[in-house]
Scaffold this active site. Sequence first.
Site, PDB file in Angstrom:
ATOM      1  N   ALA A   1       3.005  -1.560  -6.077  1.00 17.03           N
ATOM      2  CA  ALA A   1       2.456  -1.251  -7.401  1.00 17.03           C
ATOM      3  C   ALA A   1       0.975  -1.589  -7.511  1.00 17.03           C
ATOM      4  O   ALA A   1       0.337  -1.259  -8.507  1.00 17.03           O
ATOM      5  CB  ALA A   1       3.238  -2.012  -8.474  1.00 17.03           C
ATOM      6  N   SER A   2       0.427  -2.243  -6.488  1.00 11.98           N
ATOM      7  CA  SER A   2      -0.930  -2.787  -6.583  1.00 11.98           C
ATOM      8  C   SER A   2      -2.002  -1.781  -6.181  1.00 11.98           C
ATOM      9  O   SER A   2      -1.988  -1.232  -5.069  1.00 11.98           O
ATOM     10  CB  SER A   2      -1.012  -4.039  -5.700  1.00 11.98           C
ATOM     11  OG  SER A   2      -2.298  -4.230  -5.149  1.00 11.98           O
ATOM     12  N   THR A   3      -2.929  -1.558  -7.087  1.00 12.34           N
ATOM     13  CA  THR A   3      -4.004  -0.589  -6.842  1.00 12.34           C
ATOM     14  C   THR A   3      -4.867  -0.997  -5.643  1.00 12.34           C
ATOM     15  O   THR A   3      -5.138  -0.178  -4.762  1.00 12.34           O
ATOM     16  CB  THR A   3      -4.904  -0.444  -8.088  1.00 12.34           C
ATOM     17  OG1 THR A   3      -5.200  -1.746  -8.607  1.00 12.34           O
ATOM     18  CG2 THR A   3      -4.209   0.362  -9.171  1.00 12.34           C
TER      19      THR A   3
ATOM     20  N   SER B   1      -4.142  -2.866  -3.200  1.00 10.64           N
ATOM     21  CA  SER B   1      -3.399  -2.777  -1.935  1.00 10.64           C
ATOM     22  C   SER B   1      -3.564  -1.384  -1.339  1.00 10.64           C
ATOM     23  O   SER B   1      -3.583  -1.220  -0.106  1.00 10.64           O
ATOM     24  CB  SER B   1      -1.904  -3.062  -2.159  1.00 10.64           C
ATOM     25  OG  SER B   1      -1.688  -4.413  -2.511  1.00 10.64           O
TER      26      SER B   1
END
Lengths: 205, 205
Positions: A12-14, A16
Amino acid sequence: MPAPVTFWFEFASTYSYLSVMRIEAEAARRKVEVKWTPFLLGPIFKAQGWDTSPFNLYPAKGRNMWRDMERRAAKFAIPFKPWTGEDGRIFPQNGLLAARTAIAALHEPWGRDFVRRVYTAQFAEGLDISNPNVIGDCIEAAGGVDRIYLHMGHSNTQKQRLKENTDAAIAAGVFGAPSFTVGGELFWGDDRLEDALDWALSHPA
Amino acid sequence: MPAPVTFWFEFASTYSYLSVMRIEAEAARRKVEVKWTPFLLGPIFKAQGWDTSPFNLYPAKGRNMWRDMERRAAKFAIPFKPWTGEDGRIFPQNGLLAARTAIAALHEPWGRDFVRRVYTAQFAEGLDISNPNVIGDCIEAAGGVDRIYLHMGHSNTQKQRLKENTDAAIAAGVFGAPSFTVGGELFWGDDRLEDALDWALSHPA
Protein backbone atom coordinates in the site's frame (compact mmCIF):
# COMPACT_ATOMS: atom_id res chain seq x y z
CA MET A 1 31.63 -9.54 -0.58
CA PRO A 2 29.18 -6.75 0.28
CA ALA A 3 26.79 -7.48 3.14
CA PRO A 4 23.31 -8.56 1.96
CA VAL A 5 20.49 -6.00 2.27
CA THR A 6 16.96 -6.84 3.35
CA PHE A 7 14.43 -4.72 1.47
CA TRP A 8 11.18 -4.32 3.42
CA PHE A 9 8.21 -3.17 1.37
CA GLU A 10 4.47 -2.79 1.90
CA PHE A 11 2.15 -2.95 -1.11
CA ALA A 12 0.00 0.00 0.00
CA SER A 13 3.03 2.27 0.37
CA THR A 14 3.64 4.90 -2.29
CA TYR A 15 7.35 5.34 -1.62
CA SER A 16 7.83 1.55 -1.66
CA TYR A 17 6.77 1.77 -5.31
CA LEU A 18 9.76 4.00 -6.12
CA SER A 19 12.18 1.60 -4.43
CA VAL A 20 10.62 -1.48 -6.04
CA MET A 21 11.24 0.12 -9.43
CA ARG A 22 14.75 1.40 -8.63
CA ILE A 23 16.48 -1.16 -6.45
CA GLU A 24 17.45 -3.78 -9.05
CA ALA A 25 19.58 -1.39 -11.07
CA GLU A 26 21.14 0.29 -8.03
CA ALA A 27 21.97 -3.06 -6.40
CA ALA A 28 23.36 -4.54 -9.64
CA ARG A 29 25.63 -1.53 -10.10
CA ARG A 30 27.14 -2.26 -6.66
CA LYS A 31 26.89 -6.07 -6.88
CA VAL A 32 24.87 -6.08 -3.65
CA GLU A 33 22.51 -8.96 -2.92
CA VAL A 34 19.00 -7.87 -1.92
CA LYS A 35 16.40 -9.96 -0.10
CA TRP A 36 12.92 -8.75 -1.07
CA THR A 37 10.64 -8.98 1.96
CA PRO A 38 6.98 -7.93 1.86
CA PHE A 39 5.46 -7.06 5.24
CA LEU A 40 2.41 -5.27 6.61
CA LEU A 41 2.50 -1.75 8.03
CA GLY A 42 -1.03 -2.03 9.42
CA PRO A 43 -0.13 -3.79 12.68
CA ILE A 44 2.82 -1.41 13.20
CA PHE A 45 0.66 1.66 12.67
CA LYS A 46 -2.07 0.20 14.87
CA ALA A 47 0.41 -0.29 17.73
CA GLN A 48 1.09 3.49 17.51
CA GLY A 49 -2.61 4.25 17.69
CA TRP A 50 -3.05 4.92 13.96
CA ASP A 51 -6.00 3.38 12.11
CA THR A 52 -4.88 4.55 8.65
CA SER A 53 -1.83 5.98 6.86
CA PRO A 54 -0.19 9.01 8.49
CA PHE A 55 -0.67 10.66 5.08
CA ASN A 56 -4.41 10.54 5.74
CA LEU A 57 -4.11 11.46 9.43
CA TYR A 58 -2.02 14.57 8.63
CA PRO A 59 -3.53 16.25 5.56
CA ALA A 60 -0.70 18.76 4.92
CA LYS A 61 1.80 15.90 4.97
CA GLY A 62 -0.48 13.83 2.75
CA ARG A 63 -0.89 16.57 0.14
CA ASN A 64 2.86 17.01 0.02
CA MET A 65 3.44 13.26 -0.32
CA TRP A 66 1.25 13.01 -3.44
CA ARG A 67 2.97 15.97 -5.05
CA ASP A 68 6.41 14.79 -3.98
CA MET A 69 5.71 11.32 -5.38
CA GLU A 70 4.69 12.95 -8.65
CA ARG A 71 7.94 14.93 -8.80
CA ARG A 72 10.17 12.02 -7.74
CA ALA A 73 8.50 9.58 -10.14
CA ALA A 74 9.09 12.07 -12.98
CA LYS A 75 12.73 12.46 -11.91
CA PHE A 76 13.25 8.68 -12.04
CA ALA A 77 11.06 8.24 -15.17
CA ILE A 78 8.64 5.94 -13.33
CA PRO A 79 4.98 6.10 -14.45
CA PHE A 80 2.74 7.47 -11.69
CA LYS A 81 -0.81 8.74 -11.44
CA PRO A 82 -1.51 10.48 -8.13
CA TRP A 83 -4.86 10.42 -6.42
CA THR A 84 -6.15 11.81 -3.20
CA GLY A 85 -9.14 9.67 -2.38
CA GLU A 86 -11.35 12.38 -3.86
CA ASP A 87 -11.82 10.44 -7.09
CA GLY A 88 -13.33 7.50 -5.21
CA ARG A 89 -10.19 5.37 -5.11
CA ILE A 90 -9.03 4.17 -1.72
CA PHE A 91 -5.73 5.02 -0.08
CA PRO A 92 -4.15 3.05 1.41
CA GLN A 93 -5.27 0.04 -0.60
CA ASN A 94 -5.58 -3.42 0.92
CA GLY A 95 -2.36 -5.18 -0.04
CA LEU A 96 -2.96 -8.46 1.83
CA LEU A 97 -3.53 -10.71 -1.19
CA ALA A 98 -0.69 -9.04 -3.10
CA ALA A 99 1.74 -9.54 -0.21
CA ARG A 100 0.78 -13.16 0.41
CA THR A 101 1.01 -13.98 -3.29
CA ALA A 102 4.36 -12.16 -3.53
CA ILE A 103 5.84 -14.31 -0.77
CA ALA A 104 5.14 -17.40 -2.90
CA ALA A 105 6.12 -15.72 -6.18
CA LEU A 106 9.46 -14.42 -4.86
CA HIS A 107 10.73 -18.01 -4.83
CA GLU A 108 10.39 -17.94 -8.63
CA PRO A 109 12.61 -16.15 -11.17
CA TRP A 110 9.61 -14.03 -12.24
CA GLY A 111 8.73 -12.98 -8.66
CA ARG A 112 10.29 -9.52 -8.69
CA ASP A 113 8.72 -8.77 -12.03
CA PHE A 114 5.37 -9.76 -10.50
CA VAL A 115 5.92 -7.33 -7.61
CA ARG A 116 6.77 -4.50 -10.00
CA ARG A 117 3.65 -5.24 -12.04
CA VAL A 118 1.41 -5.11 -8.96
CA TYR A 119 2.82 -1.72 -7.92
CA THR A 120 2.50 -0.42 -11.47
CA ALA A 121 -1.09 -1.64 -11.66
CA GLN A 122 -1.82 0.27 -8.48
CA PHE A 123 0.12 3.49 -8.87
CA ALA A 124 0.35 3.97 -12.64
CA GLU A 125 -2.89 2.34 -13.79
CA GLY A 126 -5.05 3.06 -10.76
CA LEU A 127 -6.25 -0.54 -10.36
CA ASP A 128 -7.51 -2.17 -7.17
CA ILE A 129 -4.86 -4.65 -6.04
CA SER A 130 -7.22 -6.36 -3.58
CA ASN A 131 -9.04 -7.67 -6.69
CA PRO A 132 -7.89 -11.26 -7.44
CA ASN A 133 -8.34 -10.62 -11.18
CA VAL A 134 -5.79 -7.80 -11.03
CA ILE A 135 -3.32 -9.98 -9.11
CA GLY A 136 -3.99 -12.87 -11.49
CA ASP A 137 -3.22 -10.69 -14.50
CA CYS A 138 0.08 -9.63 -12.89
CA ILE A 139 1.02 -13.27 -12.24
CA GLU A 140 0.32 -14.23 -15.85
CA ALA A 141 2.10 -11.19 -17.28
CA ALA A 142 5.17 -11.96 -15.17
CA GLY A 143 5.22 -15.57 -16.36
CA GLY A 144 3.43 -17.54 -13.63
CA VAL A 145 0.20 -19.52 -13.66
CA ASP A 146 -2.45 -17.35 -12.04
CA ARG A 147 -4.59 -20.22 -10.74
CA ILE A 148 -1.66 -21.81 -8.86
CA TYR A 149 -0.30 -18.65 -7.29
CA LEU A 150 -3.66 -17.14 -6.42
CA HIS A 151 -4.40 -20.38 -4.63
CA MET A 152 -1.11 -20.08 -2.73
CA GLY A 153 -1.87 -16.41 -2.03
CA HIS A 154 -5.07 -17.44 -0.30
CA SER A 155 -3.42 -20.25 1.71
CA ASN A 156 -2.68 -20.30 5.41
CA THR A 157 1.00 -20.97 4.70
CA GLN A 158 1.53 -17.58 3.01
CA LYS A 159 -0.69 -15.91 5.61
CA GLN A 160 1.59 -17.28 8.33
CA ARG A 161 4.76 -16.27 6.44
CA LEU A 162 3.50 -12.71 6.01
CA LYS A 163 2.86 -12.55 9.74
CA GLU A 164 6.41 -13.80 10.37
CA ASN A 165 7.82 -11.15 8.02
CA THR A 166 5.88 -8.47 9.86
CA ASP A 167 7.09 -9.71 13.24
CA ALA A 168 10.67 -9.76 11.90
CA ALA A 169 10.25 -6.19 10.62
CA ILE A 170 9.09 -5.02 14.04
CA ALA A 171 12.02 -6.86 15.68
CA ALA A 172 14.38 -5.06 13.27
CA GLY A 173 12.96 -1.69 14.36
CA VAL A 174 11.07 -1.06 11.12
CA PHE A 175 8.39 1.64 11.54
CA GLY A 176 7.66 2.65 7.94
CA ALA A 177 8.12 1.57 4.34
CA PRO A 178 10.22 1.10 2.41
CA SER A 179 12.99 0.18 4.83
CA PHE A 180 16.37 -1.43 4.32
CA THR A 181 18.39 -3.33 6.91
CA VAL A 182 22.02 -4.30 6.56
CA GLY A 183 24.12 -5.58 9.46
CA GLY A 184 22.57 -3.82 12.46
CA GLU A 185 21.68 -0.70 10.47
CA LEU A 186 18.16 0.41 9.60
CA PHE A 187 17.56 2.82 6.70
CA TRP A 188 14.07 4.25 6.19
CA GLY A 189 12.60 5.67 3.01
CA ASP A 190 13.20 5.50 -0.73
CA ASP A 191 15.57 8.45 -0.28
CA ARG A 192 17.88 6.18 1.77
CA LEU A 193 18.03 3.39 -0.81
CA GLU A 194 21.45 4.47 -2.10
CA ASP A 195 22.78 5.00 1.45
CA ALA A 196 21.74 1.47 2.43
CA LEU A 197 23.38 -0.12 -0.62
CA ASP A 198 26.52 1.99 -0.13
CA TRP A 199 26.62 0.84 3.50
CA ALA A 200 26.49 -2.79 2.32
CA LEU A 201 29.42 -2.10 -0.03
CA SER A 202 31.56 -0.49 2.64
CA HIS A 203 30.73 -3.15 5.26
CA PRO A 204 31.53 -6.56 3.71
CA ALA A 205 29.76 -9.58 5.16
CA MET B 1 17.28 33.82 -13.62
CA PRO B 2 16.40 30.87 -11.38
CA ALA B 3 13.36 31.33 -9.15
CA PRO B 4 14.28 32.29 -5.56
CA VAL B 5 13.93 29.58 -2.89
CA THR B 6 12.58 30.19 0.61
CA PHE B 7 14.42 28.03 3.15
CA TRP B 8 12.29 27.37 6.24
CA PHE B 9 14.21 26.17 9.29
CA GLU B 10 13.48 25.58 12.95
CA PHE B 11 16.32 25.75 15.46
CA ALA B 12 15.23 22.65 17.39
CA SER B 13 15.16 20.52 14.23
CA THR B 14 17.99 18.06 13.69
CA TYR B 15 17.58 17.78 9.92
CA SER B 16 17.46 21.58 9.62
CA TYR B 17 21.05 21.49 10.90
CA LEU B 18 22.15 19.47 7.86
CA SER B 19 20.48 21.90 5.46
CA VAL B 20 21.84 24.97 7.26
CA MET B 21 25.35 23.57 6.78
CA ARG B 22 24.82 22.44 3.17
CA ILE B 23 22.62 24.98 1.44
CA GLU B 24 25.14 27.77 0.74
CA ALA B 25 27.41 25.58 -1.37
CA GLU B 26 24.55 23.83 -3.17
CA ALA B 27 22.82 27.14 -3.96
CA ALA B 28 26.04 28.85 -5.07
CA ARG B 29 26.80 25.98 -7.45
CA ARG B 30 23.43 26.60 -9.13
CA LYS B 31 23.44 30.41 -8.69
CA VAL B 32 20.08 30.16 -6.88
CA GLU B 33 19.05 32.88 -4.43
CA VAL B 34 17.91 31.58 -1.04
CA LYS B 35 15.83 33.43 1.54
CA TRP B 36 16.64 32.09 5.02
CA THR B 37 13.46 32.07 7.09
CA PRO B 38 13.39 30.84 10.70
CA PHE B 39 9.97 29.73 11.95
CA LEU B 40 8.51 27.71 14.82
CA LEU B 41 7.29 24.14 14.46
CA GLY B 42 5.69 24.16 17.94
CA PRO B 43 2.39 25.81 16.90
CA ILE B 44 2.18 23.57 13.81
CA PHE B 45 2.73 20.41 15.86
CA LYS B 46 0.29 21.64 18.51
CA ALA B 47 -2.44 22.11 15.88
CA GLN B 48 -1.98 18.40 15.01
CA GLY B 49 -2.35 17.43 18.65
CA TRP B 50 1.38 16.92 19.32
CA ASP B 51 2.97 18.38 22.43
CA THR B 52 6.55 17.44 21.48
CA SER B 53 8.60 16.26 18.50
CA PRO B 54 7.22 13.25 16.60
CA PHE B 55 10.68 11.75 17.22
CA ASN B 56 9.78 11.62 20.91
CA LEU B 57 6.17 10.54 20.33
CA TYR B 58 7.24 7.60 18.14
CA PRO B 59 10.31 6.00 19.77
CA ALA B 60 11.25 3.67 16.87
CA LYS B 61 11.22 6.65 14.52
CA GLY B 62 13.19 8.70 17.03
CA ARG B 63 15.90 6.08 17.48
CA ASN B 64 16.26 5.83 13.71
CA MET B 65 16.45 9.62 13.34
CA TRP B 66 19.42 9.93 15.72
CA ARG B 67 21.29 7.12 13.98
CA ASP B 68 20.35 8.43 10.53
CA MET B 69 21.55 11.92 11.49
CA GLU B 70 24.84 10.40 12.63
CA ARG B 71 25.29 8.59 9.31
CA ARG B 72 24.20 11.56 7.15
CA ALA B 73 26.37 14.03 9.09
CA ALA B 74 29.37 11.70 8.57
CA LYS B 75 28.52 11.47 4.86
CA PHE B 76 28.51 15.27 4.53
CA ALA B 77 31.48 15.75 6.92
CA ILE B 78 29.35 17.81 9.32
CA PRO B 79 30.26 17.53 13.03
CA PHE B 80 27.44 15.91 15.02
CA LYS B 81 27.03 14.45 18.50
CA PRO B 82 23.79 12.52 18.89
CA TRP B 83 21.89 12.33 22.13
CA THR B 84 18.68 10.67 23.12
CA GLY B 85 17.56 12.58 26.17
CA GLU B 86 19.06 9.88 28.35
CA ASP B 87 22.13 11.96 29.12
CA GLY B 88 20.02 14.73 30.63
CA ARG B 89 19.98 17.02 27.60
CA ILE B 90 16.61 18.09 26.30
CA PHE B 91 15.22 17.36 22.85
CA PRO B 92 13.73 19.32 21.28
CA GLN B 93 15.51 22.37 22.68
CA ASN B 94 13.80 25.73 23.07
CA GLY B 95 14.87 27.71 20.00
CA LEU B 96 12.79 30.83 20.63
CA LEU B 97 15.65 33.20 21.51
CA ALA B 98 17.82 31.78 18.72
CA ALA B 99 15.06 32.28 16.14
CA ARG B 100 14.20 35.81 17.22
CA THR B 101 17.86 36.81 17.26
CA ALA B 102 18.40 35.19 13.87
CA ILE B 103 15.62 37.28 12.33
CA ALA B 104 17.55 40.41 13.30
CA ALA B 105 20.96 38.94 12.45
CA LEU B 106 19.91 37.76 8.99
CA HIS B 107 19.78 41.41 7.88
CA GLU B 108 23.55 41.50 8.46
CA PRO B 109 26.30 39.97 6.33
CA TRP B 110 27.29 37.71 9.27
CA GLY B 111 23.74 36.48 9.89
CA ARG B 112 24.03 33.11 8.14
CA ASP B 113 27.32 32.43 9.89
CA PHE B 114 25.53 33.17 13.18
CA VAL B 115 22.81 30.65 12.33
CA ARG B 116 25.38 27.98 11.49
CA ARG B 117 27.19 28.65 14.76
CA VAL B 118 24.00 28.26 16.80
CA TYR B 119 23.22 24.91 15.17
CA THR B 120 26.80 23.75 15.64
CA ALA B 121 26.73 24.80 19.31
CA GLN B 122 23.59 22.69 19.74
CA PHE B 123 24.26 19.61 17.66
CA ALA B 124 28.06 19.32 17.64
CA GLU B 125 28.94 20.83 21.03
CA GLY B 126 25.81 19.84 22.95
CA LEU B 127 25.17 23.35 24.30
CA ASP B 128 21.82 24.76 25.44
CA ILE B 129 20.72 27.33 22.85
CA SER B 130 18.06 28.79 25.13
CA ASN B 131 20.96 30.14 27.20
CA PRO B 132 21.60 33.82 26.27
CA ASN B 133 25.33 33.33 26.92
CA VAL B 134 25.48 30.66 24.23
CA ILE B 135 23.62 32.87 21.77
CA GLY B 136 25.81 35.84 22.75
CA ASP B 137 28.96 33.83 22.03
CA CYS B 138 27.59 32.87 18.60
CA ILE B 139 26.82 36.52 17.80
CA GLU B 140 30.34 37.62 18.76
CA ALA B 141 32.03 34.74 16.94
CA ALA B 142 30.06 35.60 13.78
CA GLY B 143 31.08 39.25 13.99
CA GLY B 144 28.14 40.98 15.70
CA VAL B 145 27.85 42.79 19.02
CA ASP B 146 26.18 40.41 21.43
CA ARG B 147 24.60 43.10 23.66
CA ILE B 148 22.84 44.74 20.68
CA TYR B 149 21.54 41.60 19.06
CA LEU B 150 20.54 39.85 22.29
CA HIS B 151 18.53 42.98 23.08
CA MET B 152 16.86 42.75 19.67
CA GLY B 153 16.31 39.02 20.19
CA HIS B 154 14.31 39.80 23.32
CA SER B 155 12.27 42.57 21.68
CA ASN B 156 8.62 42.48 20.71
CA THR B 157 9.52 43.38 17.13
CA GLN B 158 11.39 40.12 16.53
CA LYS B 159 8.77 38.22 18.50
CA GLN B 160 6.13 39.55 16.12
CA ARG B 161 8.25 38.80 13.04
CA LEU B 162 8.80 35.22 14.14
CA LYS B 163 5.06 34.84 14.54
CA GLU B 164 4.58 36.25 11.03
CA ASN B 165 7.14 33.79 9.63
CA THR B 166 5.32 30.91 11.32
CA ASP B 167 1.96 32.06 9.95
CA ALA B 168 3.52 32.35 6.48
CA ALA B 169 4.95 28.83 6.82
CA ILE B 170 1.52 27.45 7.68
CA ALA B 171 0.00 29.34 4.75
CA ALA B 172 2.63 27.79 2.46
CA GLY B 173 1.64 24.31 3.64
CA VAL B 174 4.79 23.74 5.72
CA PHE B 175 4.34 20.89 8.22
CA GLY B 176 7.93 20.01 9.13
CA ALA B 177 11.49 21.31 8.97
CA PRO B 178 13.52 21.95 7.02
CA SER B 179 11.23 22.90 4.14
CA PHE B 180 11.86 24.70 0.87
CA THR B 181 9.32 26.58 -1.22
CA VAL B 182 9.83 27.77 -4.77
CA GLY B 183 7.01 28.98 -6.98
CA GLY B 184 4.00 27.04 -5.71
CA GLU B 185 6.10 23.97 -4.85
CA LEU B 186 6.81 22.72 -1.33
CA PHE B 187 9.78 20.42 -0.66
CA TRP B 188 10.16 18.83 2.78
CA GLY B 189 13.31 17.50 4.38
CA ASP B 190 17.06 17.88 4.02
CA ASP B 191 16.90 15.05 1.48
CA ARG B 192 14.89 17.31 -0.83
CA LEU B 193 17.32 20.25 -0.70
CA GLU B 194 18.87 19.40 -4.06
CA ASP B 195 15.45 18.76 -5.64
CA ALA B 196 14.23 22.19 -4.50
CA LEU B 197 17.29 24.00 -5.86
CA ASP B 198 17.10 22.04 -9.12
CA TRP B 199 13.43 23.01 -9.41
CA ALA B 200 14.41 26.69 -9.03
CA LEU B 201 16.96 26.26 -11.82
CA SER B 202 14.51 24.62 -14.21
CA HIS B 203 11.70 27.10 -13.42
CA PRO B 204 13.13 30.60 -13.97
CA ALA B 205 11.41 33.45 -12.15
